[in-house]
Scaffold this active site. Structure first.
Site, PDB file in Angstrom:
ATOM      1  N   GLU A 116      36.653  -2.397  19.630  1.00  0.00           N
ATOM      2  CA  GLU A 116      35.364  -3.006  19.996  1.00  0.00           C
ATOM      3  C   GLU A 116      34.883  -4.024  18.978  1.00  0.00           C
ATOM      4  O   GLU A 116      34.293  -5.046  19.340  1.00  0.00           O
ATOM      5  CB  GLU A 116      34.304  -1.923  20.210  1.00  0.00           C
ATOM      6  CG  GLU A 116      34.409  -1.191  21.541  1.00  0.00           C
ATOM      7  CD  GLU A 116      35.503  -0.128  21.560  1.00  0.00           C
ATOM      8  OE1 GLU A 116      36.083   0.144  20.491  1.00  0.00           O
ATOM      9  OE2 GLU A 116      35.775   0.432  22.634  1.00  0.00           O
ATOM     10  N   HIS A 156      29.303   8.511  27.063  1.00  0.00           N
ATOM     11  CA  HIS A 156      29.529   7.416  28.019  1.00  0.00           C
ATOM     12  C   HIS A 156      28.219   6.971  28.672  1.00  0.00           C
ATOM     13  O   HIS A 156      28.115   5.846  29.151  1.00  0.00           O
ATOM     14  CB  HIS A 156      30.503   7.838  29.120  1.00  0.00           C
ATOM     15  CG  HIS A 156      31.936   7.864  28.682  1.00  0.00           C
ATOM     16  ND1 HIS A 156      32.411   8.765  27.773  1.00  0.00           N
ATOM     17  CD2 HIS A 156      32.991   7.078  29.016  1.00  0.00           C
ATOM     18  CE1 HIS A 156      33.711   8.556  27.566  1.00  0.00           C
ATOM     19  NE2 HIS A 156      34.079   7.528  28.303  1.00  0.00           N
TER      20      HIS A 156
END
Lengths: 325, 321
Positions: A62, A131
């Site tokens: 990321e 999530h």
């Protein structure tokens, strides 16, 4: 008018912008070859049309994905990168918070960073708190970023196209729960301005300010209350930064009552900012104390009954509205 | 070694200029209120920035870090605008927004100095990606320290750069200290260059006090990058002669160690090399030194005479209107 899920609307926006501007590319984990072979997903089929030069599947990195966007944007490209889920933003946050947001300022206005970071967000998929965690308030707190959270497929298309053309870094947060229900979406060129809220339902008795996945909850509550003779006005912010204060204040001027509704947790949530704007600039417009309806201050749990408990429902909104009527 | 004469002189010049510039800063920052914030100097490490930048074309990009002055001057940044920015004046290269730590000079393709340790490499990857995407004959150099190499972002950047064969040159300026910690206290492998093997890219360790060696390594890495062969890692072994910043008393650095490295100063080393080969005359050296003195004197005068920004200018340049 065509009917598309929000994922398809985003796909159409990406496709149109990539056709229009060769400097637009997309990158992220599985944006080309995905584990989801599902046409409702935002990047489905783009690899086939635009090829591996412009549709870049990345390693699970990321920080590098976000850094790629920052560096490439300064060098004249228009990156649209994907951080798979909003909580994974933490892994990219240095690049977004300290670099995308600040490097223009640090250059004294010499450099521009026309990039978009797309993130999937929202509870309701049973995936649990790593999530499903709505972190829009974190990015809204960083000067130098624009923050967009569409609630309809049409807005998603129009706002993403505007975001890609914007010369500033835009954080574009998509609610996964909206990917699958078809909604009307204008075909072809369709731009929604960043920084403009929209009244999604006019009303006279109370204003509900909301955004993203909670628009549906607000609409359901408004339907039920209409049967009791209560007319709810729903203001969909669409963009958190820049915040359309005028639209909020105009609606509160009309109704005299305000409930802010968001899925994110309560403490430090963006609803507090909306409330503060109205208290500072519209206190005299209020006929009653304002209310916030939000997720409770807990991580999003996985078990379906617990997750349903987490997500604000129309019953909670109706109760809050009735408290201040 | 086949390095053009004018390149060798250029390296000597930019080293002399940065040393003079930073020696001046070392004095200025002792004056209360003169230089806002921290003062972080590269004294003794000039061969890295000067050697590397001499091997680059003007269109090549550098991404720097908190110890940036030498990199930027070697890349051709205007000393006046740099000094004024370090003074936080309106005429500074970033209108006083960045100060000494985040200097950005996009006009010489040095668009980013990040003080977040390890943040440069992912951004360099983005710049190199754009160069590859547009089919340009340019490369990106990223300077980072041995301390930064412990950051996860550096791994992510090297992995991605190698995977996509991006034209980026990672230059690890191993100056022995990360803050107060010696290299061996934060890195288990005595060779930083060895890490390149993990990414299947060329890795090379060079004497970071030898500007010619740095030049040669960067020139080779640049040629590989332009040929589409991807990134390289160059470890420049040097030494931090001053503290992390000027406020650092260096109590943890042995005096003998500092003295030993001062003996290996890269500036007399290249100067004497050029003199012995007859590539430069003592008079030319004296001219260069006098010119560095004059340039820095003028930069200080410019910075001193420049106004501070008006307070409300703080509100400008956040977003593109």
């Amino acid at each position: 008018m065509q009917k598309l899920g929000m994922g398809q609307a985003i796909n159409q926006a990406l496709r149109e912008e990539m056709r229009r501007d060769p400097n637009v590319f997309i990158a992220g984990e599985g944006v080309g070859v995905s584990i989801h072979l599902n046409p409702m997903f935002p990047t489905h089929g783009l690899l086939e049309e635009f090829g591996p030069k412009r549709v870049k599947d990345t390693p699970v990195s990321e920080a590098a994905i976000a850094g790629l966007a920052v560096g490439a944007a300064e060098a004249g490209l228009r990156p649209v990168v994907e951080i798979m889920f909003n909580p994974f933003f933490t892994l990219a946050s240095d690049m977004i918070v300290n670099h995308a947001a600040k490097l223009r300022y640090l250059s004294g206005g010499k450099s521009t960073f026309p990039l978009v970071v797309r993130m999937k967000s929202g509870a309701g998929i049973g995936a649990g708190c790593q999530h499903s965690h709505n972190l829009e308030a974190w990015v809204a707190h960083c000067p130098g970023l624009k923050v967009v959270m569409p609630a309809t497929a049409a807005d998603a298309k129009g706002l993403l196209k505007s975001a890609i053309r914007d010369d500033n870094p835009v954080i574009f947060i998509e609610h996964m729960g909206l990917y699958f229900a078809p909604m009307p979406v204008p075909e072809g060129e369709y731009l929604t301005p960043i920084g403009k809220a929209e009244v999604k339902r006019p009303g006279t008795d109370v204003t509900v300010v909301t955004w993203s996945g909670m628009l549906g909850v607000a609409m359901a509550a408004a339907e039920k209350l209409a049967q009791e003779g209560v007319e709810v006005e729903i203001v969909d912010l669409r963009t958190l930064v820049p915040l359309d204060k005028e639209a909020i204040l105009a609606s509160v001027a009309k109704t005299g009552r305000l409930v802010v509704l968001h899925e994110a947790t309560r403490t430090g949530g963006f609803g507090g900012e909306v409330a503060a704007v109205v208290m500072e600039e519209g206190f005299n417009l209020l006929k009653a104390p304002l209310r916030r309806v939000t997720g409770p201050d807990i991580p999003v749990p996985a078990s379906p009954p617990l997750e349903r408990f987490y997500i604000p429902g129309d019953d909670q909104l109706i109760a809050a509205i009735k408290e201040i009527l | 070694m086949n390095i053009p004469e004018e390149k060798q002189k250029e390296m000597l010049w930019t080293m002399l200029l940065s040393r003079r510039f930073e020696d001046e800063l070392a004095e200025l920052c002792k004056i209360e209120g003169k230089i806002p914030g921290m003062t972080i100097l590269s004294t003794g490490q000039e061969a890295v920035g000067s050697g590397a930048c001499a091997a680059l074309a003007p269109e090549d990009v550098i991404i720097s870090n908190h110890r940036s002055h030498n990199h930027l001057l070697a890349k051709g940044a205007d000393p006046n605008a740099l000094m004024a920015e370090i003074y936080c004046k309106r005429t500074g290269c970033n209108k006083g927004k960045s100060g000494t730590l985040h200097l950005a000079v996009p006009e010489v393709n040095a668009p980013c100095t990040s003080t977040v340790v390890g943040a440069g490499p992912p951004i360099a990857v983005g710049q190199a990606f754009a160069q590859q995407y547009k089919g340009e004959q340019r490369v990106t150099v990223c300077f980072f320290g041995d301390g930064a190499a412990a950051e996860g972002s550096v791994h992510e950047a090297m992995n991605l750069a190698a995977l996509w064969r991006l034209p980026v040159i990672f230059i690890c300026e191993n100056n022995v200290y990360a803050g107060a910690q010696r290299y061996e206290e934060h890195a288990p492998n005595p060779s930083m260059a060895d890490r390149a093997t993990a990414y299947a890219m060329p890795g090379e360790a060079v004497d970071g006090n030898d500007a010619l060696a740095v030049y040669q390594a960067v020139r080779d890495a640049r040629e590989r990058a332009l040929a589409g062969e991807g990134p390289s890692l160059i470890e420049c072994k040097t030494y931090r002669c001053r503290g992390h910043g000027e406020a650092d008393p260096q109590h943890y650095q042995p005096k003998e160690e500092i003295c030993a490295w001062q003996e290996k100063c890269p500036i007399p080393r290249l100067r004497d090399d050029l003199l012995s080969q007859g590539l430069i005359t003592p008079e030319e050296v004296r001219d260069m030194e006098a010119r560095a003195e004059a340039v820095v004197k003028e930069a200080v005068r410019f910075a001193e005479d420049s106004p501070f920004p008006n307070p409300e200018e703080a509100l400008e340049d956040v977003l593109v209107a």
